[in-house]
Design a protein around this motif. Sequence first.
Motif: not given
Lengths: 328, 327
Positions: A64, A125-126, A128-130, A132-133, A136-137, A160, A162-163, A166-167, B65-66, B75
């Motif tokens: 991504y 943050p977006l 980081v969401g990508l 995260f996904a 997650y998968r 972002a 930090n997250l 952390l994860y 945002g995450l 998701l």
Amino acid sequence: MTAMQPGEQRDEVEMLSLMLLIRRFEERASQQYQAQKIGGFCHLYIGQEAVVAGAVAAVRDDDYIITAYRDHAHALARGTSANACMAELFGKETGCSRGLGGSMHFFNRQNHMYGGHAIVAAHVPLAVGLAFAIKYRDEDRVTLCFFGDGAINQGSFHEALNLAALYKLPIVFICENNLFAMGTSVKRSTSLKQIVDRAEGYDIPGEIVDGMNFREVRDKIAEIVSSIRKESHPAFVEVQTYRYRGHSMSDPASYRTKQELEKYRLDDPITRLRAQLTREGKLTHEQFDLLDKRAKETVLASVKFAEESPQPPLDKLYDYTYANGANS
Amino acid sequence: MREITYRQALNEALAEELERDPNVFLMGEEVAEYNGAYKVSQGLLERFGPRRIIDTPISENGFAGLGVGAAMVGLRPIIEFMTFSFSLVAFDQVVNNAPNMFTMSGGQFNIPITFRGPNGPAHQLGATHSHATENLYASVPGLKVCTPATPRDAKGLLKTAVRDNNPVLVLEAELLYSSKGMVEPPDEELLIPLGKAEVKREGSDVSIICYAQTVPLALKVAAQLEEEDISAEIVDLRSIKPLDEKAIFDSVAKTHRVVIVEQDHPFCGVGAEVCYRIQKSVFDELDAPIIRVSQEDVPMPYNERLERAVLPNADKLIAAVKKVCYA
């Protein structure tokens, strides 16, 4: 560009060709902006080509990528056609965001280019969401998140990072440090001596890379990505680069000297990769001229395509507000 | 049907949607190990594990945002704000990223995300913790906003929100978490559509249009008015956006008199929009000017007596009804 398999290196002549396409595209966009064919804001990538070219050369096509508003190059690097990019600048329906996004909001879902985001650091943050996904998968993809030096003092950037730490998310934060956030130099905006130290505050490994050197960018990011694929974690790269033009089309860049600009122009990323390839016998002058000619032709054709493309229809104005559902 | 609390209803909705769709996850401050600041997520960590029930640091902008980013690749995040007062820290993500993505990308990226949590003034929390955010968010194209007032609506609307392909805000009523109501048994699928109001009480003399915390207030007032021979119809909007114009207009056509009781501020409040739509579309049905009862236009004071003076209450609502009924 052809699809790439894991571990395979992209052809360097092909990447030089991409860098030429980006430069010629941006030059033509500048001209078309001045001719008032393009509206709004328009931020050019000229001078920074080795950053995105090196980065995408280091990853797979299904990884991504996401960036800020100086995004034309990232769309092109991810195989978005010059036609679709120019048409977007012209606000036409054939544009990569159907003429609804504009210069700062290029997207290419099919090729995993997740925008084109115009609020400074709001896309971190977006990203980081990508990532995260991905985790997650339980996939082995990586997210490359590009942003400028101006983003590193924004709250969302810090949250972002930090997250992500952390994860333990699979993401490379790529700071394209071109020394200026609009007209404010890094020295005047950032309390740190070097930007990369931001990463240390979040226990994220950081590196500094010469952004005018395609090979250095590619090799460093490839090394980081390989480590991430083995065990998911975030990483940070400060890529030191320079934009030849102002922040946007309306900026004459009077906050810096001609000497400074000339110094960087002498270190031009395209000239540099060309010289490396020529020296190694991988590229002749004739071949280079042909690549450049093709890039210019492609871009010229994209202007014609954009001009001849239809406007987005008025009767579809409400079609892109809600997915699968009527508006209130 | 059985009687459960609003809190339990939300908990059931979360559990059922987590069970149904592996793409659904719940993220927010204290949602996992603490079981939720208001215990809405009680037991979910134990049942679904830390991969899907995820505690965050206090970083509303970051985790909102995450969620939007995760939604870009399919998701279906449920992002809990400990209260919607804190969502203001994430305003940029909720207002500028989530609802704009579908348009900006020319329809390539829809954002199937649910933002949920308590909303509206509670009790003596002061100005920063008492925000009613429904009018802020409902004014943004691309967002959907619902405001359940009963356990049944809370469960049915939250489940629908999670399945919607757009960003939906479920603004829960902070003061109603412990309230009880009848809800279908768990083995019966309960989905309540967004954009559908419900007449909570039939009446013939006046329509009281309400939502969230003002619904129990309106019902209480209706019972009192009954004793004075005024028959009030209670229309619970349930969703602010989309807005159920038909239900509103049908009730106006029946009673010809309208009071709107809302929990937000008067300036550009939800009632202003409802009022505009009524006069625009069914002006001839009105026998009296519409009156709005809302908060006073001041930041919320801590002092209990002053707080009561700021909020809509039975006296204010009864006075408004009598005025539109010329009683």
